[in-house]
Write an enzyme that holds these catalytic residues in place. Structure first.
Site, PDB file in Angstrom:
ATOM      1  N   ALA A 166      -8.745  14.376   7.456  1.00 52.53           N
ATOM      2  CA  ALA A 166      -7.739  14.186   6.411  1.00 52.53           C
ATOM      3  C   ALA A 166      -7.998  12.910   5.647  1.00 52.53           C
ATOM      4  O   ALA A 166      -8.681  11.995   6.116  1.00 52.53           O
ATOM      5  CB  ALA A 166      -6.335  14.146   7.032  1.00 52.53           C
TER       6      ALA A 166
ATOM      7  N   PHE B 125       0.849  -1.193   0.000  1.00 48.28           N
ATOM      8  CA  PHE B 125       0.000   0.000   0.000  1.00 48.28           C
ATOM      9  C   PHE B 125       0.882   1.239   0.000  1.00 48.28           C
ATOM     10  O   PHE B 125       0.611   2.221  -0.677  1.00 48.28           O
ATOM     11  CB  PHE B 125      -0.920  -0.011   1.219  1.00 48.28           C
ATOM     12  N   PHE B 126       1.941   1.196   0.792  1.00 42.37           N
ATOM     13  CA  PHE B 126       2.997   2.194   0.728  1.00 42.37           C
ATOM     14  C   PHE B 126       4.239   1.539   0.141  1.00 42.37           C
ATOM     15  O   PHE B 126       4.313   0.317   0.004  1.00 42.37           O
ATOM     16  CB  PHE B 126       3.305   2.767   2.116  1.00 42.37           C
TER      17      PHE B 126
ATOM     18  N   GLU C 243     -12.221   0.784   5.878  1.00 44.78           N
ATOM     19  CA  GLU C 243     -10.845   1.214   6.092  1.00 44.78           C
ATOM     20  C   GLU C 243     -10.442   1.095   7.564  1.00 44.78           C
ATOM     21  O   GLU C 243      -9.430   1.631   7.987  1.00 44.78           O
ATOM     22  CB  GLU C 243     -10.666   2.655   5.611  1.00 44.78           C
TER      23      GLU C 243
ATOM     24  N   SER D 111       7.584  15.347   6.296  1.00 41.84           N
ATOM     25  CA  SER D 111       8.910  15.066   6.848  1.00 41.84           C
ATOM     26  C   SER D 111       9.866  14.880   5.670  1.00 41.84           C
ATOM     27  O   SER D 111      10.140  13.750   5.255  1.00 41.84           O
ATOM     28  CB  SER D 111       8.875  13.813   7.729  1.00 41.84           C
TER      29      SER D 111
ATOM     30  N   GLU E  13       5.644  12.281   1.432  1.00 46.57           N
ATOM     31  CA  GLU E  13       4.302  12.720   1.826  1.00 46.57           C
ATOM     32  C   GLU E  13       4.178  14.238   1.748  1.00 46.57           C
ATOM     33  O   GLU E  13       5.056  14.970   2.197  1.00 46.57           O
ATOM     34  CB  GLU E  13       3.989  12.257   3.242  1.00 46.57           C
TER      35      GLU E  13
ATOM     36  N   GLU F 273      17.106   5.551   2.544  1.00 45.20           N
ATOM     37  CA  GLU F 273      15.811   4.901   2.371  1.00 45.20           C
ATOM     38  C   GLU F 273      14.745   5.988   2.349  1.00 45.20           C
ATOM     39  O   GLU F 273      14.790   6.930   3.135  1.00 45.20           O
ATOM     40  CB  GLU F 273      15.543   3.918   3.508  1.00 45.20           C
TER      41      GLU F 273
ATOM     42  N   GLU G 220     -13.899  13.552   2.679  1.00 46.32           N
ATOM     43  CA  GLU G 220     -13.475  13.094   3.999  1.00 46.32           C
ATOM     44  C   GLU G 220     -14.280  13.748   5.115  1.00 46.32           C
ATOM     45  O   GLU G 220     -14.538  13.120   6.148  1.00 46.32           O
ATOM     46  CB  GLU G 220     -11.980  13.380   4.190  1.00 46.32           C
TER      47      GLU G 220
END
Length: 378
Positions: A259, A190-191, A326, A296, A302, A214, A275
């Protein structure tokens, strides 16, 4: 050699064909009689719909090797396309060809125009195709099909990132000078996590030594802070979060703005409206931009699109909501803005985006309340 291919969706684009097949493959105009192209709202791809007297336009490609056909099959499976054999017309003759058909949706669909679609979606489909084919020989197409929604969301995020930004400081080093020695996904789900080895230009003009890092490859997210100017109240949500829990936080239920992840084909503004309904039962109309920020940037892609929504809030809080499919379990909190600001000082609010959005609202509160009351801000 393999059978000719009739292509009417993304593979009709020469750029996408080149990415998928691995070389430039010309196509000649062809039509599929008895069918028309339609697309359902929210669907990424068009589908064929039987229609007497209609002709679905596309291109006919031939001369693919078995390996090239295997690459096309891999791409098609990742997108959930079915291989069919049909009669098509090209150059005044009818012949048998294979086509890659999207499954017809159950929702209402409208006529689909290739030229209009290509103008707005060609770049995105090239990014999607590149991510799919980068996994050819490493992961199964079925694995990619399970996360196709996130692949498309990442492609959408990349397009947003490519938009020009304002620059008032001295220009940074030249992006084109970055040297990438190695880049590969370390985890694909998913990520995605990538490992990369690269050298970057330094401010003094020299190149850095190669460094290995990474990178968390996520999606763009849209956040909204609902605010009622008349009563000076805000709505926050509370939910369990894995990050604080894994860190060992004694309170992994955090206060946050509403969010969600921006889906492919969805604007950040439409995302926060969706949302707000799912998480808090709010109907949100016009929203105004607070900021767009990296969460970050040291290790993550993101990116947050942050908004304020002026709206009428319920009298009571404590509503439980969220999307069950979800695994969301969300509780709402409605409180005075000053009380929320005090929670930043006490540390009870410890989610960075929420703190930033509340502080922005505190800075603009007077003007917003005067505008809402019909007065001209001083």
């Amino acid at each position: 050699m393999t059978s000719p291919l009739f292509l009417y969706g993304p593979l009709r684009l020469e750029e996408v064909r080149g990415i998928v097949i691995g070389r430039a493959v010309p196509g000649r105009a062809a039509v599929l009689p008895g069918s028309a192209l339609h697309c359902a709202q929210g669907a990424a791809l068009p589908h064929l719909q039987p229609q007497e007297g209609a002709e679905a336009p596309g291109v006919l490609c031939s001369g693919l090797s078995e390996d090239e056909q295997a690459r096309v099959d891999y791409y098609a499976t990742a997108l959930g396309l079915d291989v069919q054999e049909r009669r098509v017309n090209a150059d005044g003759t009818s012949q048998t060809a294979q086509l890659l058909a999207a499954r017809a949706p159950t929702s209402e669909a409208m006529a689909w125009d290739y030229e209009y679609w290509a103008r707005d979606h060609a770049d995105l489909e090239c990014i999607v195709a590149a991510e799919i084919m980068a996994e050819y020989g490493r992961r199964t197409a079925a694995d990619l099909a399970r996360v196709m929604m996130t692949i498309r969301a990442r492609a959408q995020a990349r397009l947003y990132a490519m938009q020009p930004k304002a620059l008032t400081r001295p220009a940074p080093p030249d992006l084109a000078r970055i040297e990438v020695a190695q880049s590969a996904p370390a985890h694909f789900g998913f990520f995605r996590f990538d490992t990369v080895t690269l050298s970057v230009p330094r401010f003094v003009g020299t190149m850095s030594d190669p460094m290995s890092r990474e990178i968390f490859v996520g999606h763009d997210a849209a956040l909204v802070l609902p605010y009622e100017p008349a009563t000076d109240r805000v709505l926050l949500i509370e939910q369990f979060r894995l990050g604080p829990w894994r860190r060992g936080d004694s309170r992994p239920w955090t206060l946050e703005p509403i969010a969600g992840l921006v889906e492919q084909g969805e604007s950040p503004e439409d995302c926060v409206r969706r949302e707000a309904t799912e998480e808090a039962g709010l109907s949100v109309g016009q929203v105004e931009r607070i900021a767009t920020v990296y969460a970050s940037p040291g290790y993550s892609t993101e990116y947050f699109h942050c908004f304020l929504a002026r709206c009428i809030l319920p009298e009571s809080d404590g509503r439980i909501g969220g999307a069950e499919d979800e695994h969301e379990d969300i509780r709402t909190h409605i409180l005075p803005l000053d009380a929320a600001l005090a929670m930043i000082d006490s540390g009870e609010i410890d989610v960075g985006p929420l703190a930033m959005m509340l502080l922005w609202l505190a800075r603009h509160r007077s003007c917003i309340r005067e505008e809402a009351a019909g007065r001209v801000p001083a």
